[in-house]
Scaffold this active site. Structure first.
Site, PDB file in Angstrom:
ATOM      1  N   GLU A   1       0.006  -0.876   5.737  1.00 24.80           N
ATOM      2  CA  GLU A   1       1.131  -0.366   6.544  1.00 24.80           C
ATOM      3  C   GLU A   1       1.057   1.142   6.741  1.00 24.80           C
ATOM      4  OE1 GLU A   1       5.069   1.276   7.546  1.00 24.80           O
ATOM      5  OE2 GLU A   1       3.931   1.652   5.717  1.00 24.80           O
ATOM      6  N   GLU A   2       0.677   1.867   5.687  1.00 24.93           N
ATOM      7  CA  GLU A   2       0.714   3.326   5.756  1.00 24.93           C
ATOM      8  C   GLU A   2      -0.340   3.916   6.690  1.00 24.93           C
ATOM      9  OE1 GLU A   2       3.184   4.783   4.791  1.00 24.93           O
ATOM     10  OE2 GLU A   2       4.013   3.898   2.976  1.00 24.93           O
TER      11      GLU A   2
ATOM     12  N   ASP B   1       8.819   3.147  -1.487  1.00 19.04           N
ATOM     13  CA  ASP B   1       8.116   2.786  -0.258  1.00 19.04           C
ATOM     14  C   ASP B   1       6.769   2.149  -0.594  1.00 19.04           C
ATOM     15  OD1 ASP B   1       7.169   2.651   2.343  1.00 19.04           O
ATOM     16  OD2 ASP B   1       6.767   4.785   2.533  1.00 19.04           O
TER      17      ASP B   1
ATOM     18  N   HIS C   1       6.855   9.462   0.974  1.00 19.91           N
ATOM     19  CA  HIS C   1       5.678  10.211   1.465  1.00 19.91           C
ATOM     20  C   HIS C   1       5.613  11.618   0.870  1.00 19.91           C
ATOM     21  CE1 HIS C   1       4.967   7.624   5.329  1.00 19.91           C
ATOM     22  NE2 HIS C   1       5.464   6.911   4.341  1.00 19.91           N
TER      23      HIS C   1
ATOM     24  N   ASP D   1       0.867  -1.182   0.000  1.00 23.84           N
ATOM     25  CA  ASP D   1       0.000   0.000   0.000  1.00 23.84           C
ATOM     26  C   ASP D   1       0.902   1.230   0.000  1.00 23.84           C
ATOM     27  OD1 ASP D   1       0.772  -0.701   2.712  1.00 23.84           O
ATOM     28  OD2 ASP D   1      -0.585   0.864   3.416  1.00 23.84           O
TER      29      ASP D   1
END
Length: 498
Positions: free
Chosen positions: A189-190, A155, A467, A124
């Site tokens: 996860e995020e 990521d 991010h 994700d």
């Protein structure tokens, strides 16, 4: 030094390692295979990045499910023993529920005479929109000067694929995997890995029972020098809500007659941290483990350029001016960050509004020996006492929505020795041993629940922009990182059992 450089030991080693036909490490052959298939690897990454698996956006949940299916299909096509594990539902603020993305587990090899590693990753991603300031379409992987730009590239989609390709390369060349390899790949996860902790607890004596080591590649290097990561900060994420009138008011008609929630909120937020970065909440600083001389020396030896760090983030001054202080405050001291205010007017233009209810979002990074449960109480008590002094009729509600613990490993563990040897083989340098300022909560869960040793082995670059806008994975790190994983499996195979 690796065993193969000592001719006198060679015979002994070969006879005792394994009865498999491929006992000499054919690194060059494996490495060449990676080089000649790199376009294929980039294309697979492009296919994966094209899936907008943003776990924070409920409207994108179908993409998250599709991403898990794609991951499972890829592993199945390689002959893995694959399961899509249902981890239940997520409750939304309005009381509705939606299915969580399933967790993919896979297994390659079950030879009891070999060690078993388990690779963790997530597929994700953080939100991304072109209009946020991306130079390219965030979900269309774009290769510019050897950098592969796209949301989730670094990521964590490229590292997950690099591990999958590692197994594929051994298979393609009919070289026995030196260890059994398991995967556990999630899609939340995020947003805090909802449901994963319970799954790990549930599978502790099944999926994890024969695992020797857990490898996490969800972080990045600190400089151009490859790194091994041995610690991460935790995170406590708070909402502080101040509620006043029953609806938004006109600031001309009502301004000056009501005590405004926004003024209260800004007032209490200002008491969390001083301009010099000192946390003002009682008890937080006292809980931090003292900095040892040995740790100071480690930081001193790390390759880190303050000037390029400053220019990369585009600031003229940092909180600290020397390397050790800067790294220590990035890695092993807590910090308070105020992220935003929900309910406040934040659109372009002007709007003369008194917001009726505003919710501040702030977080405190956790380090050894802080405890999120204690921090929750410290923050709540402190804000309530500060708010009480304002004698406001408005209502304050403080909630902690994430309480993730920090993680710290022993850099003298054989897993790290194996890591150094693999880095040396692929990059011909000694790795930096670093900590991560961010949070990978699952590391602590793995450690607490399974009791297994863990290593973090990053392949992301220091300038990947996780991010952020224009996130990228360099082709070099993606391809050489795959070789690093290939070499690492070989090194781990030669460790003595714990």
């Amino acid at each position: 030094m690796t065993i193969w450089q000592l001719p006198s030991m060679l015979l002994v080693v070969i006879s005792s390692v394994s009865p498999h036909p491929h006992h000499l490490f054919e690194y060059d052959e494996l490495s060449q295979y990676v080089d000649s298939h790199q376009e294929e690897y980039v294309q697979t990454l492009r296919d994966w990045v094209a899936v907008e698996s943003d776990s924070s956006d409920i409207l994108r949940r179908p993409d998250c499910h599709r991403m898990m299916d794609m991951t499972a299909e890829k592993l199945q096509a390689m002959g893995g023993k694959v399961e899509l594990v249902d981890i239940g539902v997520q409750e939304l603020p309005d009381g509705k529920t939606v299915a969580l993305p399933k967790v993919v587990t896979a297994q390659f090899g079950s030879d009891p005479s070999k060690k078993t590693v388990c690779v963790y990753g997530h597929v994700d991603v953080q939100p991304a929109k072109l209009e946020d300031g991306w130079a390219t379409e965030p979900y269309n992987l774009t290769d510019i000067n050897g950098n592969l730009y796209g949301r989730g590239a670094s990521d964590n989609k490229a590292p997950v694929l690099a591990w999958i390709h590692t197994v594929e390369v051994y298979q393609a060349l009919s070289i026995d995997l030196p260890v059994n390899v398991k995967f556990i790949i999630e899609g939340m996860e995020e947003t805090g890995s909802n449901g994963l902790d319970a799954m790990i607890v549930a599978q502790k004596d099944t999926f994890f029972s024969d695992v020797d080591y857990i490898i996490i590649s969800d972080c990045g290097w600190l400089s151009r020098r490859p790194a091994l990561t041995y610690g991460t900060r935790g995170n406590c994420y708070f909402f502080a809500e101040v509620e006043g009138p029953k609806q938004d008011l006109h600031s001309g008609v009502y301004g000056g007659t009501v005590i405004e929630p926004m003024t209260d909120l800004i007032g209490i937020l200002d008491t969390l941290i001083s301009p010099s970065g000192k946390i003002l909440i009682p008890g937080i600083r006292e809980a931090v483990a003292p900095l040892s001389d040995e740790e100071w020396k480690m930081y001193q030896d790390i390759e880190f350029d303050i000037e390029s760090f400053k220019s990369k983030i585009g600031v003229s001054q940092l909180m600290y001016s020397n390397k050790v202080d800067l790294l220590a405050h990035r890695w092993r001291y807590p910090t308070v960050t105020i992220h935003g205010i929900e309910g406040a007017f934040s659109g372009p233009g002007s709007k003369t509004v008194i917001p009726a209810k505003v919710i501040a979002k702030f977080s405190i990074r956790q380090v050894p020996n802080m405890d999120p449960a204690v921090v929750k109480k410290q923050v709540t008590d402190y804000l309530c006492s500060v708010f009480a002094k304002r004698k406001s009729p408005n209502k304050l509600k403080v909630t902690m929505i994430i309480g993730a613990k920090p993680w710290l490993a022993d850099t003298k563990h054989p897993l790290y020795e194996a890591g150094k040897a693999a880095v040396k083989r692929v990059f011909n340098v000694e790795p930096d041993l670093i900590r991560e300022g961010g949070t990978i909560p699952i590391a602590k869960t793995f450690e607490d629940v399974t009791g297994k040793s863990i290593i973090m082995m990053p392949i992301g670059g220091f300038d990947d922009g996780l991010h952020s806008q224009n996130e990228k994975m360099s082709r070099y790190n993606y391809i050489e990182g795959t070789k690093l994983f290939i070499a690492y499996l070989h090194e781990v195979a030669h460790l003595k059992k714990d």
